[in-house]
Design an enzyme around this catalytic site. Structure first.
Site, PDB file in Angstrom:
ATOM      1  CD  GLU A  61      -1.860  -2.365   1.444  1.00  0.00           C
ATOM      2  OE1 GLU A  61      -0.730  -2.650   1.907  1.00  0.00           O
ATOM      3  OE2 GLU A  61      -2.759  -3.223   1.285  1.00  0.00           O
ATOM      4  CG  HIS A 130     -10.117  -6.759   8.451  1.00  0.00           C
ATOM      5  ND1 HIS A 130      -9.155  -7.264   9.280  1.00  0.00           N
ATOM      6  CD2 HIS A 130      -9.716  -7.053   7.187  1.00  0.00           C
ATOM      7  CE1 HIS A 130      -8.213  -7.851   8.556  1.00  0.00           C
ATOM      8  NE2 HIS A 130      -8.519  -7.737   7.295  1.00  0.00           N
TER       9      HIS A 130
END
Lengths: 327, 344
Positions: A61, A130
């Site tokens: 990322e 998450h």
């Protein structure tokens, strides 16, 4: 003519239309090409635009966000997809220290027209790492714009505006609601960044929310109507800039405000809205501004704990009854 | 300091005079300009006319000189915060650099960036980045855009030995090789990440070897010689322009001063610093100009005079310039002209 589209398909249309319109727009991220998107938002785009413009990245990322920033500084208009914003935390150096600051550091010489997008917020029993929302984190940073919207028509228009914007934009979507359907107009249209939408008019209380919390908020408004309480519902759509004017106007009419926000309470979006209202509608308030946030905890796995953590219609109704002094 | 002194066969040695006079004079003038500019900046910092952080390039001048002579004005450069020399190498006028150090509105970024953040779009200078290693993916992205548009340009992406330990480097190396991007990675290995020597940060002390993990062509270069840097960068640039993908050079250099002006650099021995002063790129080049009769003493003197005047003029220019108007705080945060700032 409008047709019914799922959020994922509306977002797909936004990207595809902009890529047809402007050769400098491209999409990169994990699984966006051959896999057609982890949540199928980019379905079919590899076929149409080819591997030069729809690019699968390794799981890196920080690296691919930075490649996007460099490409934007050098004249392209990247769309960087994060599988979820939780993973974008690895890329915050590039978003916060670079995308947001390039224009200022270079005294206006290098703009950074980039869109970072992906789902934000809890999506069931996915546990601590998450399930987070990032609107307030990123909205805190001058130089960025932040939009957060699940209405398919508006999300499409906002994403198109974001792609055309010369400033970096973070777009917050919803994992749970990629299949959420709504009427989407045919043809070309844009939705401006920085303007809230009144989803339901009312007179007794203002409910402000955004992203998937709009659904329990609208559900609560419906229930309240049955009890004779008329709620006005505002969808912020943009978090930065924040359209406080629309909220102030509404509160001047209803004299009461409940903010429904999946962010954690401290220094969250709801805190900012409450500040604006006490500052600009102080004399109009008939009750303290109240908020319904996610709990001030991490989100664990068990279903009972998820229910306890999340805002829902019952909690919103309870808050409305507090500010309207209804027993 | 085994990393800089070791004599692996990979280290290039300065060659004989194989370039023309014009090239040597250009290198000498640029290196001297950087040296004198930096010495003056240190003085001004002592007088508190320059504030904030200030990282000088003294000792590393040959790197900027050798890179610039080997690439074109169309190529891009991005680097870290030890960047005054890189910007001067790109041709940013000393006046604009000095004014920036003093935070004046006539600075290269209108007094908004200071020592760490010079940018010059017209010279394809993508800036000094203050976050160690952050410019590595950015340089990779600049190169990505060149390839996307189908140009022949490359992006020189510079970083220090400290940044070689950042994850951003490894992610970038991997994607640049996978996508064959036109990027030239240059590690300026000056032996120290702030105060921590290279050998204290990893088992892998030969930083060029990091490229091998990604099958990237990687070499070391003697960074005290503009000839060696020029030669290595020329070869790498040719490889990149042929569409073969990235190249990585570990350029072994040395900074004479501390990490920043507030660092007395007590982690180094006097002997080590003295050893390197013998290899001083400015002195060595000057000696070479004269001993090998590339230039006359008058010519060297004229360059010294020119550079001295230029640096003095830059100080005068900076001192006589104004600070930015306070209203400038609300410009250049957004391209959008009517962005609604929260101002209460």
């Amino acid at each position: 003519m409008a047709r019914e589209l799922a959020l994922r398909d509306a977002l797909n249309e936004a990207m595809s239309e902009e890529m047809r319109r402007d050769e400098s727009v491209f999409l990169m991220g994990e699984e966006v090409a051959a896999y057609n998107g982890a949540y199928k938002v980019s379905k079919g785009m590899l076929d149409e635009f080819g591997p030069k413009r729809v690019i699968d990245t390794p799981i890196a990322e920080l690296g691919f966000a930075g490649i996007g920033v460099g490409a934007a500084m050098n004249g392209l208009r990247p769309i960087v997809e994060f599988m979820t914003w939780n993973f974008a935390v690895l890329a915050f150096d590039q978003i916060v220290n670079n995308a947001a600051k390039t224009l200022s550091q270079s005294a206006g010489q290098f703009k950074c027209p980039i869109v970072f997008r992906g789902p934000s917020g809890a999506a069931g029993q996915l546990a601590q790492q998450h399930s987070q929302t990032f609107e307030s984190w990123l909205a805190n940073v001058p130089g960025l714009k932040v939009v957060s919207c699940i209405d398919p028509a508006d999300a499409k228009g906002l994403l198109k505006s974001a792609i055309r914007d010369d400033d970096p934009v973070c777009m917050m979507e919803s994992e749970l609601l990629y299949g959420y359907k709504g009427e989407v107009p045919e043809g070309e249209y844009l939705v401006p960044i920085g303007v809230a939408a009144v989803r339901r008019e009312g007179t007794d209380v203002t409910l402000v929310s955004f992203n998937k919390m709009m659904l329990p908020t609208l559900e609560a408004a419906e229930e309240l109507a049955k009890e004779g309480i008329s709620a006005e519902v505002i969808d912020l759509r943009s978090i930065r800039p924040l359209d406080h004017q629309t909220i102030v106007e509404s509160v001047k009419k209803t004299n009461r405000l409940v903010v429904v926000d999946e962010s954690w309470p401290l220094a969250g979006v709801s805190a900012e809205v409450a500040y604006e209202i006490q500052k600009y509608a102080f004399d109009y308030l008939d009750a303290p501004v109240t908020r319904v946030n996610a709990a001030d905890t991490s989100l664990p796995y068990a279903p009972t704990l998820v229910d306890e953590y999340m805002p829902n219609a019952a909690k919103i109704i309870k808050a409305v009854k507090e500010v309207t002094y209804v027993k | 300091m085994s990393t800089v002194t070791d004599k692996t066969k990979k280290v290039r040695k300065a060659g004989a005079t194989k370039y023309d006079k014009e090239m040597y004079l250009k290198w000498y003038e640029l290196m001297l300009r950087i040296r004198k500019f930096e010495e003056r900046a240190l003085m001004l910092y002592g007088q508190q006319k320059i504030r904030g952080f200030c990282h000088v390039y003294i000792g590393q001048e040959a790197v900027a000189a050798g890179i610039e002579s080997a690439i074109t004005n169309e190529d891009a450069i991005v680097t870290a915060y030890r960047q005054h020399g890189t910007a001067l190498g790109r041709g940013v006028p000393a006046n604009e650099c000095m004014a920036e150090l003093m935070g004046k509105e006539t600075g290269v970024v209108k007094g908004k960036g200071g020592s760490m953040h010079f940018f010059d779009k017209s010279r394809r200078y993508f800036g000094g980045n203050g976050i160690v290693g952050a410019q590595i993916p950015i340089g990779t992205g600049i190169a990505f855009a060149e390839k996307y548009r189908g140009t022949q340009n490359l992006c020189v992406t510079m970083f220090g030995d400290g940044a070689a330990r950042q994850g951003a480097l490894h992610e970038s190396f991997n994607m640049a090789m996978t996508w064959k991007l036109p990027v030239l990675y240059i590690c300026e290995n000056n032996g120290y990440a702030m105060g921590t020597s290279v050998e204290r940060t990893s088992n892998v002390m030969e930083l060029y070897k990091l490229g091998y993990a990604y099958d990237m062509p990687s070499e070391t270069v003697d960074g005290m010689s503009p000839e060696s840097v020029h030669e290595a960068v020329s070869k790498a640039a040719k490889h990149i322009r042929e569409g073969k993908g990235p190249y990585y050079l570990e350029i072994r250099t040395y900074r004479y001063k501390g990490h920043s002006v507030s660092d007395p650099a007590k982690y180094r021995t006097k002997k080590e610093v003295e050893e390197y002063k013998e290899k001083d790129p400015v002195k060595v080049t000057e000696r070479k100009l004269l001993s090998e009769k590339i230039a006359t003493e008058e010519e060297v003197k004229a360059i010294k005079e020119k550079v001295k005047n230029e640096v003095e003029e830059s100080v005068k220019f900076a001192e006589e310039s104004n600070y930015p108007d306070p209203s400038e705080l609300y410009t250049d945060n957004y391209v959008q002209k009517d962005y609604p700032y929260i101002m209460d």
